[in-house]
Design an enzyme around this catalytic site. Structure first.
Site, PDB file in Angstrom:
ATOM      1  CG  HIS A   1      27.921  17.183  21.555  1.00  0.00           C
ATOM      2  ND1 HIS A   1      28.230  18.078  20.664  1.00  0.00           N
ATOM      3  CD2 HIS A   1      28.377  17.811  22.695  1.00  0.00           C
ATOM      4  CE1 HIS A   1      28.715  19.126  21.250  1.00  0.00           C
ATOM      5  NE2 HIS A   1      28.735  19.223  22.525  1.00  0.00           N
TER       6      HIS A   1
ATOM      7  CB  SER B   1      32.812  19.909  23.540  1.00  0.00           C
ATOM      8  OG  SER B   1      31.974  19.874  24.509  1.00  0.00           O
TER       9      SER B   1
ATOM     10  CG  ASN C   1      31.429  22.048  19.928  1.00  0.00           C
ATOM     11  OD1 ASN C   1      30.777  23.229  20.118  1.00  0.00           O
ATOM     12  ND2 ASN C   1      31.481  21.342  20.722  1.00  0.00           N
TER      13      ASN C   1
ATOM     14  CD  GLU D   1      27.173  17.838  17.068  1.00  0.00           C
ATOM     15  OE1 GLU D   1      27.462  18.406  15.966  1.00  0.00           O
ATOM     16  OE2 GLU D   1      27.859  18.029  17.864  1.00  0.00           O
TER      17      GLU D   1
HETATM   18  N1  3HC Z   1      13.616  24.678  31.551  1.00  0.00           N
HETATM   19  C1  3HC Z   1      12.762  24.656  30.565  1.00  0.00           C
HETATM   20  N2  3HC Z   1      12.738  25.909  29.720  1.00  0.00           N
HETATM   21  C2  3HC Z   1      13.388  27.052  30.065  1.00  0.00           C
HETATM   22  C3  3HC Z   1      14.265  26.958  31.027  1.00  0.00           C
HETATM   23  C4  3HC Z   1      14.204  25.837  31.808  1.00  0.00           C
HETATM   24  N3  3HC Z   1      14.991  25.660  32.903  1.00  0.00           N
HETATM   25  N4  3HC Z   1      15.052  27.949  31.167  1.00  0.00           N
HETATM   26  C5  3HC Z   1      14.439  28.781  30.130  1.00  0.00           C
HETATM   27  N5  3HC Z   1      13.588  27.940  29.405  1.00  0.00           N
HETATM   28  C6  3HC Z   1      12.961  28.373  28.365  1.00  0.00           C
HETATM   29  C7  3HC Z   1      12.012  29.504  28.196  1.00  0.00           C
HETATM   30  O1  3HC Z   1      11.029  29.504  28.916  1.00  0.00           O
HETATM   31  C8  3HC Z   1      12.192  30.162  26.894  1.00  0.00           C
HETATM   32  O2  3HC Z   1      11.237  29.537  26.088  1.00  0.00           O
HETATM   33  P1  3HC Z   1      10.352  30.298  24.971  1.00  0.00           P
HETATM   34  O3  3HC Z   1      11.276  30.827  24.090  1.00  0.00           O
HETATM   35  O4  3HC Z   1       9.381  29.315  24.672  1.00  0.00           O
HETATM   36  O5  3HC Z   1       9.509  31.412  25.805  1.00  0.00           O
HETATM   37  C9  3HC Z   1      13.432  29.906  26.393  1.00  0.00           C
HETATM   38  O6  3HC Z   1      13.827  28.907  27.081  1.00  0.00           O
HETATM   39  C10 3HC Z   1      14.648  31.120  26.516  1.00  0.00           C
HETATM   40  O7  3HC Z   1      14.732  31.133  28.017  1.00  0.00           O
HETATM   41  P2  3HC Z   1      14.756  32.870  28.663  1.00  0.00           P
HETATM   42  O8  3HC Z   1      13.746  33.493  28.229  1.00  0.00           O
HETATM   43  O9  3HC Z   1      15.016  32.533  30.020  1.00  0.00           O
HETATM   44  O10 3HC Z   1      16.208  33.142  28.422  1.00  0.00           O
HETATM   45  P3  3HC Z   1      16.674  33.727  27.021  1.00  0.00           P
HETATM   46  O11 3HC Z   1      15.748  34.159  26.212  1.00  0.00           O
HETATM   47  O12 3HC Z   1      17.435  34.896  27.369  1.00  0.00           O
HETATM   48  O13 3HC Z   1      17.578  32.509  26.463  1.00  0.00           O
HETATM   49  C11 3HC Z   1      19.299  31.155  26.069  1.00  0.00           C
HETATM   50  C12 3HC Z   1      18.711  32.050  27.018  1.00  0.00           C
HETATM   51  C13 3HC Z   1      18.354  29.922  26.000  1.00  0.00           C
HETATM   52  C14 3HC Z   1      20.709  30.726  26.808  1.00  0.00           C
HETATM   53  C15 3HC Z   1      19.576  31.939  24.674  1.00  0.00           C
HETATM   54  O14 3HC Z   1      20.232  33.214  24.872  1.00  0.00           O
HETATM   55  C16 3HC Z   1      20.305  30.934  23.817  1.00  0.00           C
HETATM   56  O15 3HC Z   1      19.762  30.032  23.123  1.00  0.00           O
HETATM   57  N6  3HC Z   1      21.552  31.202  23.652  1.00  0.00           N
HETATM   58  C17 3HC Z   1      22.687  30.481  22.616  1.00  0.00           C
HETATM   59  C18 3HC Z   1      22.819  29.159  23.625  1.00  0.00           C
HETATM   60  C19 3HC Z   1      23.777  28.352  22.468  1.00  0.00           C
HETATM   61  O16 3HC Z   1      24.118  28.640  21.838  1.00  0.00           O
HETATM   62  N7  3HC Z   1      24.060  27.150  23.207  1.00  0.00           N
HETATM   63  C20 3HC Z   1      24.883  26.222  22.357  1.00  0.00           C
HETATM   64  C21 3HC Z   1      26.208  26.341  23.285  1.00  0.00           C
HETATM   65  S1  3HC Z   1      27.404  25.299  22.294  1.00  0.00           S
HETATM   66  C22 3HC Z   1      27.392  23.972  23.267  1.00  0.00           C
HETATM   67  O17 3HC Z   1      26.701  23.722  24.149  1.00  0.00           O
HETATM   68  C23 3HC Z   1      28.111  22.702  22.834  1.00  0.00           C
HETATM   69  C24 3HC Z   1      29.371  22.583  23.625  1.00  0.00           C
HETATM   70  O18 3HC Z   1      29.869  21.219  23.168  1.00  0.00           O
HETATM   71  C25 3HC Z   1      30.539  23.534  23.707  1.00  0.00           C
END
Ligand code: 3HC
Length: 286
Positions: free
Chosen positions: A141, A120, A192, A153
């Site tokens: 990443h 990260s 990040n 990334e």
């Molecule tokens: N496989 C494929 N697709 C999936 C899936 C899976 N296992 N699980 C969910 N999906 C799809 C759903 O079908 C949906 O797609 P659609 O919009 O086309 O219908 C989409 O993903 C969203 O899924 P859900 O409806 O189940 O869930 P939510 O709408 O509640 O979203 C979330 C959950 C995707 C986690 C959303 O809240 C989100 O994007 N949150 C922000 C996450 C974020 O910012 N991540 C980055 C973190 S930083 C990082 O990782 C870097 C590290 O270095 C710290």
């Protein structure tokens, strides 16, 4: 170079997500973790996520079965001998990662193979220099959850061969279906470096009593159309990961915005790591 065989080191939150992305894209994947228990947990996480993908209509049951069949698990890094691409997604510990890269260097036989880290925020160059082929090392990443977030990334160290970056860019976009950006090997890369100060501002706001965690999250979801609020996102990323990333950015830059809030450190001390431990700022036990 056509990548058909990949390896993923680590089957935690990110490693399992990356392995799933690769397998779904038709790549033969070996996943390595340090114990049978860790592997069982990683495999369960991948298969649950694939099942969720089927429920959500993202892939068919046949595609899920094919992805499962492309995934192989091991505790032995020697099983990576024939891999063309290895992505390290072990815990955020520099010494552990360096020793993994040193071992990969001796184990992976193809001199054209590409070795990558999903770190990260740690400097890619330090892992590159643990190998005898630093020009074939870069950062790849992914974002959590890896099967859902489109971004990858590409982190380019001072010694990465530009052709390696091109190969991985094409692979990530054309084969994995991801959106790529490129970042220099600098603390926090692009996302990040922006995200961690934002999450820490939100935590400080809760820490100082300026607003409740619920109001902070409701504010950003409903005021700025974020898919989830920053406190819930910190829980999801993992409070330990947020802490490591912040420490590593702060150490190198001295940027006070990346200095971990005391509340975050104490929660990690207490084992409250977010969704993965069942409790962080919110309770996920039920
Ligand atoms: N496989 C494929 N697709 C999936 C899936 C899976 N296992 N699980 C969910 N999906 C799809 C759903 O079908 C949906 O797609 P659609 O919009 O086309 O219908 C989409 O993903 C969203 O899924 P859900 O409806 O189940 O869930 P939510 O709408 O509640 O979203 C979330 C959950 C995707 C986690 C959303 O809240 C989100 O994007 N949150 C922000 C996450 C974020 O910012 N991540 C980055 C973190 S930083 C990082 O990782 C870097 C590290 O270095 C710290």
């Amino acid at each position: 170079m056509t990548i058909e065989r990949a390896g993923v080191v680590g089957s935690g939150l990110m490693g399992s997500g990356i392995a799933e992305v690769l397998a779904r894209a038709g790549i033969d994947v070996v996943v390595r973790d340090i114990s049978d228990d860790a592997i069982a947990a990683g495999r369960a996480r991948i298969e649950k996520s694939l099942g969720r993908g089927v429920e959500r209509g993202k892939l068919s049951a046949e595609e899920r079965d094919a992805a499962v069949a492309r995934l192989h698990y091991t505790v032995d890094l020697a099983d990576f001998a024939d891999r063309q691409l290895v992505i390290e997604a072990a815990s955020e510990n520099e010494e552990i990662k360096k020793s993994i890269f040193a071992e990969l260097d001796t184990v992976v036989t193809d001199p054209q193979a590409i070795l990558a880290s999903n770190t990260s925020s740690m400097p890619i160059i330090r892992f590159a220099r643990s190998t005898g082929r630093p020009e074939r090392v870069l950062g790849i990443h992914f974002f959590n959850p890896a099967p859902v977030q489109p971004l990858v990334e590409l982190v380019v160290s001072e010694l990465t061969d530009p052709q390696v970056v091109e190969t991985i860019d094409t692979f990530a976009t054309d084969v994995l279906g991801k959106v790529t950006i490129r970042a220099q090997d600098r603390p926090g890369f692009v996302v990040n470096a922006l995200l961690i100060p934002f999450l820490f501002s939100a935590i400080r706001m809760v820490e100082s009593g300026q607003a409740t965690k619920e109001d902070v999250d409701t504010g950003m979801v409903n005021g700025c159309a974020h898919p989830m609020g920053p406190i819930a996102l910190a829980d999801r990323v993992g409070l330990d990961t947020c802490l490591f990333v912040g420490q590593s950015i702060y150490e190198e830059t001295g940027d006070p915005a990346a200095k971990p809030p005391v509340l975050l450190s104490r929660m990690v001390d207490a084992g409250l790591l977010g969704t993965k431990s069942g409790r962080g700022f919110y309770d996920y036990s039920s």
